[in-house]
Design a protein around this motif. Structure first.
Motif, PDB file in Angstrom:
ATOM      1  N   UNK A 168      -2.629   9.192  11.202  1.00 53.93           N
ATOM      2  CA  UNK A 168      -2.243   7.520   9.942  1.00 53.93           C
ATOM      3  C   UNK A 168      -1.278   6.965  10.537  1.00 53.93           C
ATOM      4  N   UNK A 169      -0.132   7.969  10.383  1.00 57.50           N
ATOM      5  CA  UNK A 169       1.704   7.484  10.777  1.00 57.50           C
ATOM      6  C   UNK A 169       1.251   7.104  12.206  1.00 57.50           C
ATOM      7  N   UNK A 170       0.712   7.606  12.552  1.00 57.29           N
ATOM      8  CA  UNK A 170       1.027   7.058  14.462  1.00 57.29           C
ATOM      9  C   UNK A 170      -0.167   5.914  14.688  1.00 57.29           C
ATOM     10  N   UNK A 171      -0.762   5.596  13.299  1.00 60.18           N
ATOM     11  CA  UNK A 171      -1.834   4.218  14.219  1.00 60.18           C
ATOM     12  C   UNK A 171      -1.024   3.085  13.245  1.00 60.18           C
ATOM     13  N   UNK A 172       0.083   3.946  12.231  1.00 58.83           N
ATOM     14  CA  UNK A 172       1.052   2.742  11.731  1.00 58.83           C
ATOM     15  C   UNK A 172       1.721   1.958  13.209  1.00 58.83           C
ATOM     16  N   UNK A 173       2.349   2.821  12.984  1.00 58.58           N
ATOM     17  CA  UNK A 173       3.287   2.741  14.047  1.00 58.58           C
ATOM     18  C   UNK A 173       2.622   2.146  15.345  1.00 58.58           C
ATOM     19  N   UNK A 198      -8.394  10.787   6.829  1.00 61.25           N
ATOM     20  CA  UNK A 198      -7.477  10.325   7.754  1.00 61.25           C
ATOM     21  C   UNK A 198      -8.479   9.478   8.337  1.00 61.25           C
ATOM     22  N   UNK A 199     -10.017   9.666   8.460  1.00 65.43           N
ATOM     23  CA  UNK A 199     -10.357   9.171   9.806  1.00 65.43           C
ATOM     24  C   UNK A 199     -11.455   7.576   9.038  1.00 65.43           C
ATOM     25  N   UNK A 200     -11.278   7.606   7.917  1.00 64.17           N
ATOM     26  CA  UNK A 200     -11.733   6.152   6.795  1.00 64.17           C
ATOM     27  C   UNK A 200     -10.166   5.509   7.201  1.00 64.17           C
ATOM     28  N   UNK A 201      -8.794   6.244   6.546  1.00 62.50           N
ATOM     29  CA  UNK A 201      -7.940   4.917   6.622  1.00 62.50           C
ATOM     30  C   UNK A 201      -7.806   4.780   8.160  1.00 62.50           C
ATOM     31  N   UNK A 202      -7.652   5.780   9.166  1.00 58.07           N
ATOM     32  CA  UNK A 202      -7.086   4.615  10.595  1.00 58.07           C
ATOM     33  C   UNK A 202      -7.985   3.971  10.831  1.00 58.07           C
ATOM     34  N   UNK A 203      -9.612   3.710  10.483  1.00 59.56           N
ATOM     35  CA  UNK A 203     -10.659   3.229  10.316  1.00 59.56           C
ATOM     36  C   UNK A 203     -10.091   1.832   9.919  1.00 59.56           C
ATOM     37  N   UNK A 204      -9.832   2.240   8.666  1.00 60.53           N
ATOM     38  CA  UNK A 204      -9.264   1.252   8.358  1.00 60.53           C
ATOM     39  C   UNK A 204      -8.286  -0.156   8.330  1.00 60.53           C
ATOM     40  N   UNK A 227     -10.749  12.484  -4.054  1.00 61.06           N
ATOM     41  CA  UNK A 227     -11.613  13.394  -4.981  1.00 61.06           C
ATOM     42  C   UNK A 227     -11.343  14.785  -4.599  1.00 61.06           C
ATOM     43  N   UNK A 228     -11.003  15.402  -3.552  1.00 59.99           N
ATOM     44  CA  UNK A 228     -11.075  17.113  -3.641  1.00 59.99           C
ATOM     45  C   UNK A 228      -8.953  17.552  -3.342  1.00 59.99           C
ATOM     46  N   UNK A 229      -8.229  16.123  -4.078  1.00 59.12           N
ATOM     47  CA  UNK A 229      -6.944  17.077  -3.762  1.00 59.12           C
ATOM     48  C   UNK A 229      -6.570  17.077  -2.405  1.00 59.12           C
ATOM     49  N   UNK A 230      -6.888  16.102  -1.581  1.00 57.76           N
ATOM     50  CA  UNK A 230      -6.128  16.668  -0.311  1.00 57.76           C
ATOM     51  C   UNK A 230      -5.337  15.203  -0.041  1.00 57.76           C
ATOM     52  N   UNK A 231      -4.350  15.403   1.442  1.00 57.44           N
ATOM     53  CA  UNK A 231      -3.778  14.182   2.223  1.00 57.44           C
ATOM     54  C   UNK A 231      -4.544  14.507   3.473  1.00 57.44           C
ATOM     55  N   UNK A 232      -3.888  13.031   3.575  1.00 57.03           N
ATOM     56  CA  UNK A 232      -3.600  11.188   2.908  1.00 57.03           C
ATOM     57  C   UNK A 232      -4.787  10.833   2.450  1.00 57.03           C
ATOM     58  N   UNK A 233      -3.957  10.000   1.599  1.00 57.05           N
ATOM     59  CA  UNK A 233      -4.951   8.627   0.572  1.00 57.05           C
ATOM     60  C   UNK A 233      -4.701   7.565   1.050  1.00 57.05           C
ATOM     61  N   UNK A 234      -4.747   6.525   0.745  1.00 58.75           N
ATOM     62  CA  UNK A 234      -4.503   4.778   1.593  1.00 58.75           C
ATOM     63  C   UNK A 234      -4.720   4.718  -0.338  1.00 58.75           C
ATOM     64  N   UNK A 281       0.881  -1.505  -0.094  1.00 63.12           N
ATOM     65  CA  UNK A 281       0.069   0.130   0.037  1.00 63.12           C
ATOM     66  C   UNK A 281       1.107   1.301   0.173  1.00 63.12           C
ATOM     67  N   UNK A 282       0.488   2.234  -0.914  1.00 70.05           N
ATOM     68  CA  UNK A 282       0.923   3.514  -0.754  1.00 70.05           C
ATOM     69  C   UNK A 282       0.559   4.555   0.039  1.00 70.05           C
ATOM     70  N   UNK A 283       0.722   5.575   1.071  1.00 68.56           N
ATOM     71  CA  UNK A 283       0.397   6.649   1.527  1.00 68.56           C
ATOM     72  C   UNK A 283       0.542   7.775   0.891  1.00 68.56           C
ATOM     73  N   UNK A 284      -0.324   8.585   0.457  1.00 68.50           N
ATOM     74  CA  UNK A 284       0.257  10.285  -0.136  1.00 68.50           C
ATOM     75  C   UNK A 284       0.241  10.616   1.298  1.00 68.50           C
ATOM     76  N   UNK A 285       1.172  11.502   1.388  1.00 70.82           N
ATOM     77  CA  UNK A 285       0.683  12.376   2.504  1.00 70.82           C
ATOM     78  C   UNK A 285       2.307  13.039   2.509  1.00 70.82           C
ATOM     79  N   UNK A 286       2.841  14.059   3.635  1.00 68.95           N
ATOM     80  CA  UNK A 286       4.184  14.646   4.096  1.00 68.95           C
ATOM     81  C   UNK A 286       4.145  14.911   5.655  1.00 68.95           C
TER      82      UNK A 286
END
Ligand code: GSH
Length: 201
Positions: free
Chosen positions: A15-20, A67-73, A49-56, A1-6
């Motif tokens: 998202x990164x905290x949840x990954x850790x 971000x809330x959908x990604x962390x829950x996933x 769709x609205x050009x924001x980060x994060x996207x997984x 998987x790839x996380x678009x972000x900075x």
């Protein structure tokens, strides 16, 4: 998987905290991209769709945001129970509070960055800060006991929100009038996941 972000984005930090915290960092590649409300990297435009980060971006499913959908996933994927069934409405409300603090704090930054100085609305900026302080007061009045309980996604959202206030609005000195949150954050920010994701840039 790839996380678009900075590294500077507080939503990406959640998202990164949840990954850790859930031991999944090796399964996601962070693709560093730039975004602003007026100019986003082409990868972001294609993925969100609205050009924001994060996207997984997932090889075997649709691209996820926000971000809330990604962390829950990611939580469900790891079976980590950061969204505990028996406290789910509290966890979601606390998480929404953290995100709302971020929304106001990020808009303040955009006002300064994206508008010419003579078009900036200082009253509007102060109203956004008023939302932040109102939320900090609500947290101290009603949420300190929950914040001190077992780790969940709500706590992570609040931790990342307070980290962002330090990062971009340090001059406003939120700690001065929010001693209980200051004490809580002093402990929370020592978690390995928080130390590994301190914002830069
Ligand atoms: N609700 C979204 C989430 O939780 O993912 C907010 C994401 C967001 O606003 N990210 C910022 C962004 O991409 C970066 S910190 N801004 C570009 C824009 O507003 O168009």
């Amino acid at each position: 998987m790839q996380l678009l972000g900075n590294n500077a984005s507080p939503y990406v930090r959640k998202v990164r905290v949840v990954l850790e915290e859930t031991g999944q960092t090796d399964e996601v590649e962070l693709i560093e991209v730039a975004t602003s409300p007026i100019d986003s990297a082409p990868e972001v435009t294609a993925a969100h769709a609205t050009k924001k980060i994060p996207a997984l971006i997932r090889p075997d499913g649709c691209t996820l945001y926000d971000s809330r959908v990604i962390t829950r996933f990611l939580d469900a994927r790891a079976g980590a129970k950061l969204y505990r069934d028996n406290r789910i409405w509290e966890v979601l409300t606390l998480e929404a509070t953290g995100d709302a603090i971020l929304d106001a704090a990020v808009l303040m930054v955009y006002e300064g960055r994206c508008r010419p100085e003579d078009k900036q609305d200082h009253g509007w900026v102060e109203a956004q800060w008023g939302k932040v302080t109102n939320a900090l007061e609500a947290l101290e009045a009603r949420w300190m006991s929950h914040l001190s309980g077992p780790l969940d996604a709500g706590q992570i959202a609040i931790g990342c929100a307070l980290g962002y206030l330090d990062f971009r609005h340090g001059g406003r000195e939120w700690r001065k009038s929010h001693g209980a949150l200051d004490d809580w954050y002093a402990v929370f920010s020592e978690r390995e996941a928080m130390k590994a994701t301190v914002p830069a840039g």
